[in-house]
Scaffold this motif. Sequence first.
Motif, short mmCIF file in Angstrom:
data_model
loop_
_atom_site.label_atom_id
_atom_site.label_comp_id
_atom_site.label_asym_id
_atom_site.label_seq_id
_atom_site.Cartn_x
_atom_site.Cartn_y
_atom_site.Cartn_z
N TYR A 61 17.75 15.88 23.18
CA TYR A 61 18.43 16.15 21.72
C TYR A 61 17.28 15.81 20.65
O TYR A 61 16.38 14.81 20.94
N ILE A 62 17.84 15.91 19.34
CA ILE A 62 17.19 15.55 17.99
C ILE A 62 18.43 14.83 17.49
O ILE A 62 19.52 15.37 17.67
N ARG A 63 18.10 13.73 16.56
CA ARG A 63 19.02 13.17 15.93
C ARG A 63 18.48 12.75 14.60
O ARG A 63 17.29 12.25 14.47
N ASN A 64 19.37 12.94 13.66
CA ASN A 64 18.99 12.52 12.16
C ASN A 64 20.07 11.41 11.64
O ASN A 64 21.12 11.93 11.82
N ARG A 65 19.70 10.56 10.80
CA ARG A 65 20.61 9.67 10.35
C ARG A 65 20.28 8.98 8.91
O ARG A 65 19.06 8.75 8.77
N GLY A 105 33.68 19.50 17.77
CA GLY A 105 34.37 21.13 18.22
C GLY A 105 33.21 21.67 19.07
O GLY A 105 33.56 22.99 19.46
N ARG A 106 31.89 21.56 19.05
CA ARG A 106 30.99 21.95 19.97
C ARG A 106 30.28 21.15 20.98
O ARG A 106 30.13 19.88 20.65
N GLN A 107 30.08 21.52 22.08
CA GLN A 107 29.28 20.78 23.11
C GLN A 107 27.94 20.28 22.74
O GLN A 107 27.42 19.34 23.30
N ASP A 108 27.25 21.30 21.95
CA ASP A 108 25.87 21.05 21.77
C ASP A 108 25.73 20.28 20.39
O ASP A 108 24.53 20.15 20.21
N THR A 140 27.84 -1.13 5.58
CA THR A 140 27.03 0.10 5.96
C THR A 140 28.03 1.49 6.03
O THR A 140 28.85 1.47 6.26
N MET A 141 27.41 2.58 5.49
CA MET A 141 27.93 3.91 5.50
C MET A 141 26.97 4.95 5.88
O MET A 141 25.73 4.81 5.34
N ALA A 142 26.90 5.73 6.83
CA ALA A 142 25.85 6.50 7.32
C ALA A 142 26.46 7.83 7.65
O ALA A 142 27.67 8.09 8.17
N ILE A 143 25.59 9.05 7.75
CA ILE A 143 25.89 10.32 8.31
C ILE A 143 24.82 10.76 9.31
O ILE A 143 23.75 10.43 9.27
N SER A 144 25.49 10.85 10.57
CA SER A 144 24.56 11.05 11.70
C SER A 144 24.71 12.35 12.21
O SER A 144 25.92 12.94 12.36
N MET A 145 23.67 13.09 12.50
CA MET A 145 23.92 14.36 13.06
C MET A 145 22.95 14.61 14.50
O MET A 145 21.88 13.90 14.44
N ARG A 146 23.48 14.95 15.63
CA ARG A 146 22.85 15.14 16.92
C ARG A 146 22.83 16.48 17.60
O ARG A 146 24.05 16.95 17.54
N TYR A 147 21.79 17.02 17.65
CA TYR A 147 22.01 18.21 18.38
C TYR A 147 21.31 18.37 19.99
O TYR A 147 20.18 17.79 20.16
N TYR A 148 22.17 18.97 20.73
CA TYR A 148 21.54 18.67 22.29
C TYR A 148 20.99 19.94 22.58
O TYR A 148 21.80 21.08 22.36
N PHE A 149 20.04 20.01 23.56
CA PHE A 149 19.31 21.40 23.93
C PHE A 149 19.80 21.52 25.49
O PHE A 149 20.14 20.42 26.13
#
Length: 266
Positions: free
Chosen positions: A5-9, A229-232, A257-266
């Motif tokens: 996966y890749i992740r950004n926060r 809503g998505r598996q990936d 603290t407050m953060a937005i986190s996005m993670r995409y699985y391959f």
Amino acid sequence: FVRTYIRNRVGIGEARNLEIIPTEIGGQEIPGLRGELMFAQLDFELQYAIRDWLAIRGSFVILGRLGTDVQALLAEGVTMTSGFEFGWLARLDESERTALSLDLGLSNRDFTGINIAQFVEDVINGVPPNLVNKSPSMRGYGGLRWSWAASPLVGVTARGLFGYAESLDRRSNDKVFGNLGVAVDFDVAGRTDLPLGVAVAYTYDTFPEFASSAGSGLHGFGFRLSYVGRQDFLLSLDLGFEKYPQPLNERAIEGGTMAISMRYYF
């Protein structure tokens, strides 16, 4: 879990109840100061599963800190911390409902600080003044990650890490540290058509990653609201509350603290 996966926060935060103990400069006692600090953080992580049981990961993080008023600015100055981490995750055991993994890591942080109060003190004391201070900090750790699918609705994850860390403040001793955490998540999408996940968490860290010296431990409480809503793909809003006792003051530093986190699985 051993997945690619890749992740950004991206996040912001604020610390309150900051108290600086009285100090003496040029033979004159300066009373203690109080103030608040603002934080901004950006981090990126990539994990790659080289085997179905083993993954490697790398991450990069930048953290900025600034006093929100004159007192805090004089006492704490302006700091910027950046660094990287490299680690391994190995699956030790997995069943239909549980998973146990070994987590190993090594991180390096470069700390750059502008300390106005220290600069003034050096000038008064007649020593070469130093406005900008730079200090690296290494830490290595190892531990376990455990997860349990209690039901289609409820899941539990836990983590325990122990390691050795250099203090950012060279006047403080290096130390062995521990980090313990547990989270309970609720997959609302498993019971309804609403693509929503909710999680609550607690962590305890005896030597927080960006602390300049060893304190008596940080207590952290977290709340996560996620789109599932998505598996990936996972998109989350993370809210946190932290409490960090000050070694020489009665009142603990409290932060949000407050953060937005996005993670995409391959």
